[in-house]
Design an enzyme around this catalytic site. Structure first.
Site, mmCIF file in Angstrom:
data_model
loop_
_atom_site.group_PDB
_atom_site.id
_atom_site.type_symbol
_atom_site.label_atom_id
_atom_site.label_comp_id
_atom_site.label_asym_id
_atom_site.label_seq_id
_atom_site.Cartn_x
_atom_site.Cartn_y
_atom_site.Cartn_z
ATOM 1 N N THR A 350 0.619 -1.224 -0.130
ATOM 2 C CA THR A 350 0.064 -0.014 -0.106
ATOM 3 C C THR A 350 0.888 1.254 0.087
ATOM 4 O O THR A 350 1.856 1.187 0.706
ATOM 5 C CB THR A 350 -0.887 0.178 1.223
ATOM 6 O OG1 THR A 350 -1.512 -1.287 1.283
ATOM 7 C CG2 THR A 350 -1.602 1.190 1.453
ATOM 8 N N VAL A 351 0.355 2.309 -0.555
ATOM 9 C CA VAL A 351 1.030 3.816 -0.550
ATOM 10 C C VAL A 351 -0.048 4.695 0.189
ATOM 11 O O VAL A 351 -1.015 4.637 -0.072
ATOM 12 C CB VAL A 351 1.386 4.125 -1.867
ATOM 13 C CG1 VAL A 351 2.668 3.219 -2.465
ATOM 14 C CG2 VAL A 351 0.312 4.151 -2.941
ATOM 15 N N MET A 431 0.500 2.897 6.252
ATOM 16 C CA MET A 431 0.185 2.157 5.114
ATOM 17 C C MET A 431 0.650 0.677 5.720
ATOM 18 O O MET A 431 1.989 0.791 6.486
ATOM 19 C CB MET A 431 0.732 2.376 3.875
ATOM 20 C CG MET A 431 2.448 2.738 4.005
ATOM 21 S SD MET A 431 3.297 3.309 2.482
ATOM 22 C CE MET A 431 3.498 1.988 1.551
#
Length: 530
Positions: A350-351, A431
């Site tokens: 995830t970013v 994240m």
């Protein structure tokens, strides 16, 4: 000149970044792309979108054009929520998944849900953006076409994915130039992705859902045994949603409501609000034990009840009821670790990126392919790597999160936002899978109980619940704290320096005349502003 040594043999300390316009994310080139839009006269929305687009190119292990996205936007006076997560294909019935014998696949075509991030980009730009939508793609297109030098953390995560993903449809052709992952400092080009970004820019995202790109996505999924249809993409729509919140020690934490896991952070803080963790020294054994036990209770309820809101049998309001959470907190024993079940409620890789501008607009945004590189499926000739969000469903008959046609799966990715007395305080996120709700709670305590600045909040040591009594701790916790927790029954694993298992935080705090930002020291990112 060949290989460059990217190890960091000495302890380092980042300083918080102060500016009137600022962007913070996990990859420097992407943060700078956002700052370029601010310098051109754009606002925080323009900055966040250029950053998000660039991240699909320069951090492909975490996100791509097949990602989902969520956002919290402070427009200067009010907080807005956006859920741009995609739904399951219409053919995804429980019967279809019987062949998997009770466990959703974590990779491959039967893990792919409709990608939502492009719809988020368009909706946010239309509502608030100042610059032309197509202009925001310029840095991303340039890096895809002309190449960029791969950063160290991303190179390491990329290399770790090769053995598992090299035989998935299209992955090797897209992400293994010269038969291997690119090394840190090595130039990587992806001209196919540049062409796709241009098509999305020119059509305002239409090509992704109803045009040539949508047809290529569906053709490749079906060629490899999947059941996604062009109608699944054409029907996709993102939704504006009302954020949910809890109050803690004078601050209010806001999250996107389910199908995301933000409610887990809120449940944890709602329990802790009755137990005063601030009475203990920061990062002490008592402080950690109380947080860990509250988060276990939160996770038990979250995993039982949180799902696509249309399928939930209880509401977020019920799950966050103060009296209920106070009662849940009574189950915590300060001397003994426990493995709790869910409470009884009435039935009904995830970013993360954040930006703020001098007008007062602040944006908390997250997009992800879920597990590193998502499904492992890459559409040939497009650079589109497809997410594996279907892995978030369950195959338990009658469960709120049971897989079903056109249903949204339970989601791990969550943007966070903090206010105080109705005014913005901080846009932030952490994240990293199930670490996200845990990270949000840990960041909130560092701010509300100990008044730490954003960089200190990011720098502080973290813990992570794995399952049951298993808890992972960063090696930076003192040995006496680790031993104390073991005596209470926690099954502790201590991870060494360099682990990305504790999420990657980005934070921007509002000041009277600008902002203060912090960026994750465990990754390649930066906060940049002017």
């Amino acid at each position: 000149m060949g290989h460059i040594d990217v190890s960091l043999p000495y302890a380092s300390q980042r300083s918080p970044v102060f500016a009137r316009n600022i962007v913070s994310t996990s990859q420097p080139l992407a943060a700078q792309a956002g700052a370029q839009m601010l310098a051109r006269g754009g606002n925080a929305i323009d900055a966040i979108l250029a950053t998000a687009m660039t991240l699909t190119v320069v951090e492909p292990c975490s996100n791509g054009l097949g990602s989902d996205a969520f956002a919290l936007v402070w427009d200067g006076t009010k907080l807005h929520g956006l859920n741009a997560s995609g739904r399951a294909p219409a053919a995804w019935t429980p019967k279809y998944f019987e062949k998997y014998q009770g466990k959703m696949p974590d990779r491959g075509v039967d893990s792919i849900t409709v990608p939502g991030c492009v719809s988020a980009w368009k909706m946010m730009s239309e509502r608030w953006g100042k610059l032309p939508f197509a202009d925001l793609f310029e840095p991303a297109i340039r890096y895809a076409r002309d190449g960029y030098l791969v950063s160290p953390t991303i190179a390491r995560l990329w290399a770790q994915s090769v053995e598992e993903l090299k035989n998935y449809p299209g992955w090797k052709d897209g992400f293994m130039p010269n038969g291997r992952a690119p090394r840190a400092g090595e130039l990587f080009k992806y001209p196919d992705q540049a062409k796709t970004l241009e098509a999305i820019a020119e059509t305002g995202g239409e090509a992704h859902y109803r045009g040539e790109l949508a047809e290529k996505i569906v053709a490749w999924v079906r060629q490899n045994g999947g059941v996604m249809d062009v109608a699944d993409l054409a029907r996709h729509e993102a939704n504006w949603v009302e954020p949910i919140h809890v109050d803690y020690n004078g601050y209010r934490l806001h999250e996107i409501p389910p199908n995301g896991q933000g409610i887990g952070a809120l449940i944890s803080l709602g329990i802790l609000a009755h137990l005063n963790p601030g009475q203990y020294a920061c990062d002490s054994a008592d402080h950690l034990h109380l947080q860990i036990e509250a988060m276990k209770l939160a996770f038990a309820d979250m995993y039982e009840h949180a799902a696509d809101p249309a399928a939930m049998q209880v509401t977020s309001v019920q799950m966050l009821d103060s009296n209920y959470l106070k009662e849940r907190g009574r189950a915590i024993d300060m001397k003994q670790a426990r493995d709790p079940g869910h409470g009884d409620l009435p039935r009904g890789g995830t970013v993360y990126l954040t930006a703020a501008d001098q007008s007062g607009m602040m944006v908390s945004f997250i997009q992800s392919n879920f597990k590193g590189f998502g499904s492992g499926v890459v559409v040939p000739g497009t650079g589109i790597s497809l997410q594996n969000r279907g892995w978030g469903f369950k195959l338990i008959k009658g469960h709120a999160n049971e897989v079903g046609p056109r249903k949204r799966p339970f989601h791990t990715i969550i943007p966070g936002f903090i206010t105080r007395d109705g005014k913005p305080v901080m846009s932030f996120g952490v994240m990293g899978g199930s670490m996200q709700a845990q990270g949000h709670s840990q960041m909130m305590l560092r701010l509300a109980d100990y008044a730490q600045n954003p960089q200190a909040m990011a720098d502080g040591p973290r813990w992570r619940i794995d399952e049951g009594l298993k808890v992972a701790l960063e090696h930076t916790f003192p040995a006496e704290v680790i031993e104390d927790l073991k005596r209470r029954g926690h099954q502790i694993t201590v991870t060494e320096r360099g682990s990305t298992d504790y999420g990657r935080a980005q934070l921007i705090q509002k000041l009277d005349d600008g902002y203060c930002a912090g960026s994750e020291p465990r990754a390649d990112g930066q906060a940049v502003g002017f």
